[in-house]
Design a protein around this motif. Sequence first.
Motif, PDB file in Angstrom:
ATOM      1  N   SER A 109      34.824  58.729  57.248  1.00  0.00           N
ATOM      2  CA  SER A 109      34.551  58.465  55.830  1.00  0.00           C
ATOM      3  C   SER A 109      34.413  56.981  55.530  1.00  0.00           C
ATOM      4  N   GLY A 110      34.564  56.152  56.554  1.00  0.00           N
ATOM      5  CA  GLY A 110      34.312  54.724  56.365  1.00  0.00           C
ATOM      6  C   GLY A 110      35.538  53.845  56.245  1.00  0.00           C
ATOM      7  N   ILE A 111      36.737  54.380  56.444  1.00  0.00           N
ATOM      8  CA  ILE A 111      37.928  53.533  56.434  1.00  0.00           C
ATOM      9  C   ILE A 111      37.881  52.642  57.664  1.00  0.00           C
ATOM     10  N   ASP A 112      37.951  51.345  57.478  1.00  0.00           N
ATOM     11  CA  ASP A 112      37.742  50.390  58.572  1.00  0.00           C
ATOM     12  C   ASP A 112      39.056  50.134  59.309  1.00  0.00           C
ATOM     13  N   VAL A 113      39.331  50.975  60.305  1.00  0.00           N
ATOM     14  CA  VAL A 113      40.565  50.871  61.076  1.00  0.00           C
ATOM     15  C   VAL A 113      40.247  50.936  62.564  1.00  0.00           C
ATOM     16  N   GLU A 114      41.237  50.550  63.356  1.00  0.00           N
ATOM     17  CA  GLU A 114      41.160  50.712  64.794  1.00  0.00           C
ATOM     18  C   GLU A 114      42.293  51.642  65.236  1.00  0.00           C
ATOM     19  N   THR A 115      41.981  52.542  66.138  1.00  0.00           N
ATOM     20  CA  THR A 115      42.998  53.417  66.728  1.00  0.00           C
ATOM     21  C   THR A 115      43.564  52.710  67.941  1.00  0.00           C
ATOM     22  N   ILE A 116      44.896  52.504  67.968  1.00  0.00           N
ATOM     23  CA  ILE A 116      45.476  51.622  68.982  1.00  0.00           C
ATOM     24  C   ILE A 116      46.529  52.279  69.870  1.00  0.00           C
ATOM     25  N   TRP A 117      46.973  53.512  69.531  1.00  0.00           N
ATOM     26  CA  TRP A 117      48.083  54.098  70.284  1.00  0.00           C
ATOM     27  C   TRP A 117      48.141  55.600  70.030  1.00  0.00           C
ATOM     28  N   ILE A 118      48.524  56.356  71.024  1.00  0.00           N
ATOM     29  CA  ILE A 118      48.792  57.783  70.865  1.00  0.00           C
ATOM     30  C   ILE A 118      50.310  57.969  70.897  1.00  0.00           C
ATOM     31  N   HIS A 119      50.875  58.413  69.791  1.00  0.00           N
ATOM     32  CA  HIS A 119      52.329  58.620  69.749  1.00  0.00           C
ATOM     33  C   HIS A 119      52.748  59.834  70.562  1.00  0.00           C
ATOM     34  N   GLU A 120      51.975  60.911  70.446  1.00  0.00           N
ATOM     35  CA  GLU A 120      52.298  62.108  71.210  1.00  0.00           C
ATOM     36  C   GLU A 120      51.116  63.053  71.217  1.00  0.00           C
ATOM     37  N   ILE A 121      50.978  63.767  72.325  1.00  0.00           N
ATOM     38  CA  ILE A 121      50.042  64.885  72.397  1.00  0.00           C
ATOM     39  C   ILE A 121      50.824  66.103  71.927  1.00  0.00           C
ATOM     40  N   LEU A 122      50.303  66.806  70.937  1.00  0.00           N
ATOM     41  CA  LEU A 122      51.072  67.851  70.275  1.00  0.00           C
ATOM     42  C   LEU A 122      51.017  69.172  71.026  1.00  0.00           C
ATOM     43  N   GLY A 123      52.173  69.826  71.102  1.00  0.00           N
ATOM     44  CA  GLY A 123      52.279  71.118  71.777  1.00  0.00           C
ATOM     45  C   GLY A 123      53.116  72.067  70.955  1.00  0.00           C
ATOM     46  N   GLU A 124      54.291  72.396  71.456  1.00  0.00           N
ATOM     47  CA  GLU A 124      55.187  73.320  70.755  1.00  0.00           C
ATOM     48  C   GLU A 124      55.775  72.703  69.482  1.00  0.00           C
ATOM     49  N   ALA A 125      55.604  71.401  69.303  1.00  0.00           N
ATOM     50  CA  ALA A 125      56.159  70.732  68.124  1.00  0.00           C
ATOM     51  C   ALA A 125      55.427  71.108  66.848  1.00  0.00           C
ATOM     52  N   GLU A 126      54.234  71.701  66.973  1.00  0.00           N
ATOM     53  CA  GLU A 126      53.501  72.190  65.811  1.00  0.00           C
ATOM     54  C   GLU A 126      53.119  73.643  66.071  1.00  0.00           C
ATOM     55  N   ARG A 127      53.479  74.516  65.118  1.00  0.00           N
ATOM     56  CA  ARG A 127      53.229  75.944  65.338  1.00  0.00           C
ATOM     57  C   ARG A 127      52.843  76.652  64.039  1.00  0.00           C
ATOM     58  N   LEU A 128      52.101  77.731  64.212  1.00  0.00           N
ATOM     59  CA  LEU A 128      51.829  78.657  63.125  1.00  0.00           C
ATOM     60  C   LEU A 128      52.919  79.716  63.178  1.00  0.00           C
ATOM     61  N   VAL A 129      53.759  79.739  62.149  1.00  0.00           N
ATOM     62  CA  VAL A 129      54.889  80.673  62.126  1.00  0.00           C
ATOM     63  C   VAL A 129      54.731  81.638  60.954  1.00  0.00           C
ATOM     64  N   VAL A 130      55.302  82.823  61.114  1.00  0.00           N
ATOM     65  CA  VAL A 130      55.205  83.850  60.071  1.00  0.00           C
ATOM     66  C   VAL A 130      56.601  84.354  59.735  1.00  0.00           C
ATOM     67  N   LYS A 131      56.763  84.838  58.535  1.00  0.00           N
ATOM     68  CA  LYS A 131      58.054  85.375  58.098  1.00  0.00           C
ATOM     69  C   LYS A 131      58.394  86.609  58.921  1.00  0.00           C
ATOM     70  N   ASN A 132      59.666  86.766  59.222  1.00  0.00           N
ATOM     71  CA  ASN A 132      60.096  87.916  60.016  1.00  0.00           C
ATOM     72  C   ASN A 132      59.741  89.253  59.358  1.00  0.00           C
ATOM     73  N   ASN A 133      59.753  89.275  58.034  1.00  0.00           N
ATOM     74  CA  ASN A 133      59.497  90.537  57.321  1.00  0.00           C
ATOM     75  C   ASN A 133      58.050  90.682  56.856  1.00  0.00           C
ATOM     76  N   SER A 134      57.147  89.887  57.432  1.00  0.00           N
ATOM     77  CA  SER A 134      55.761  89.866  56.955  1.00  0.00           C
ATOM     78  C   SER A 134      54.867  90.905  57.609  1.00  0.00           C
ATOM     79  N   ASN A 135      55.358  91.569  58.676  1.00  0.00           N
ATOM     80  CA  ASN A 135      54.546  92.542  59.428  1.00  0.00           C
ATOM     81  C   ASN A 135      53.291  91.911  60.020  1.00  0.00           C
ATOM     82  N   ILE A 136      53.386  90.628  60.341  1.00  0.00           N
ATOM     83  CA  ILE A 136      52.277  89.937  61.002  1.00  0.00           C
ATOM     84  C   ILE A 136      52.640  89.772  62.474  1.00  0.00           C
ATOM     85  N   ASN A 137      51.857  90.387  63.334  1.00  0.00           N
ATOM     86  CA  ASN A 137      52.133  90.330  64.771  1.00  0.00           C
ATOM     87  C   ASN A 137      50.970  89.785  65.580  1.00  0.00           C
TER      88      ASN A 137
END
Length: 349
Positions: A109-137
């Motif tokens: 979008s045009g923000i003038d920045v430089e990417t300088i470091w990767i803090h972490e490659i994401l794995g189990e630290a980010e998840r799609l979770v559902v309520k236990n009573n939601s009947n979503i399997n």
Amino acid sequence: MKLKKVLLNTMMLTVVTALSIGCGASKKLTSSAENKAASLDLPKVVNIGTQQMPNDEKIAIEKGFFEKELGVEVNIVQFEAGDIRNALVSGDIDFALLGSASATQGIASGIDVETIWIHEILGEAERLVVKNNSNINSMKDLVGKKIATPFTTTTHYSLLKALELNGISQRDVTLYDMQMPEIYAAWQRGDIDAAYAWEPTLSNLLKDGKTLLSSKDMSEKGVVTSNVEVVRREFAQRYPDIVTKYIKAVNKSINLYNESQAEAVKTIADALEITEEEALKQIQGSIWLTAEQQLEPAYFGTSAKKGNLVESLKDTADFLYKQKSISSVPRLSTFENAVNPSYIENALK
């Protein structure tokens, strides 16, 4: 559904200023150090925008590595995901911790920045979770359900890609744009059925929920996300040594974790007010890279030959364009120009 646009207005500037005063952990130097900074054409203060995450930057903040390395006054300002980029655009902060999707949209979008470091490659630290009573399997069970995540973030990007890969239209679900505290409150009230979230909110959701999908699962499908550090290009060009010293500070955190895991874990636990067992679990949900590893072809590459991070950001931008989250077709050269390995290279000299 459109992603949030960056809005610059007086109210936002007021909020960011208040955050800088009220939420920032500003630390002062002696007058002699300030005089030294002035004589060397250094900034009187460096403003680092961060988020509440169990990562290398959090350790550097808690251990005072930034003050020790930068040698000037450091102001740490904590944000929720949606606000930090606004502060970057307005110049209220110099550095910002962003999810790769948020950084991509900003760069495209045009923000003038430089990417300088990767803090972490994401794995189990980010998840799609559902309520236990939601009947979503399964992913197909999400049709007709209410799902929350912060828009223009790695979790939002992963969620949209997961829906796409499973043949689910966004019209088939109801998506809510919520920050982590809002997600937890809505979860407790029963207002939502699912959420794509990160730590430490994720662990709270799992007390009454289960994992449907993780960012590790998505990475195995080629959808790789990360948290990265960006710096305003104007600031970096004027103070390149400060940027290099930022890299030294966070790399010191990585080394601390690799060499003295117990100390690093305790630092995170104390900062987030969680148990050390929980802190270790959260840290292990992502991959931390040393400065040397960041220069490998899979990530930054080198100044002579930039690595896969450029293509990863471009692929993310292509998806965001298809989602009408950015207005023009992103060019590869835009991301080649925004990824700068030189500060990591200089930090290792």
